[in-house]
Scaffold this motif. Structure first.
Motif: not given
Length: 108
Positions: A44-46, A94-98, A103-108
């Motif tokens: 998920v994103c930040q 490469e998107v946020c699952a939520k 956006e840049d994903i935190v710990t993919p």
């Protein structure tokens, strides 16, 4: 009255001071609470990560009982609560699952 027009200054300090922070496992020492506290929010994103951590911190996080349907592949593969996409679809796009934003994903 505090909602009076133009009355913005308080004449006294706050009545109840917060002397200690809320503890979500103070009285509820169940296995489910321990699992929720130990869960790592990845993919998920930040901002979404902060939202999920807030939910865990204040006992608002509710785990899923059944798998949810993914919005991309339309299969019942979403295992995490509050997510709209399954992990493979989110990693592939490469998107946020939520939230589904790119956006840049935190710990993919």
């Amino acid at each position: 009255m505090s909602s009076q027009k133009g009355n913005v200054a308080r004449s006294r300090p706050q009545k109840h001071q917060n002397t200690f922070s809320f503890k979500n496992d103070k009285f509820d020492k169940s296995v489910q609470t321990k699992k929720i506290n130990a869960k790592l929010h990845d993919g998920v994103c930040q901002r979404c990560k902060e939202v999920l951590e807030w939910r865990v911190k204040y006992s608002k996080y509710k785990p899923l009982s059944k798998s949810k349907k993914c919005v991309k592949c339309l299969q019942k593969t979403v295992k995490d609560p509050y997510h709209i996409m399954c992990r493979p679809c989110a990693c592939e796009l490469e998107v946020c699952a939520k939230c589904g934003k790119k956006e840049d994903i935190v710990t993919p």
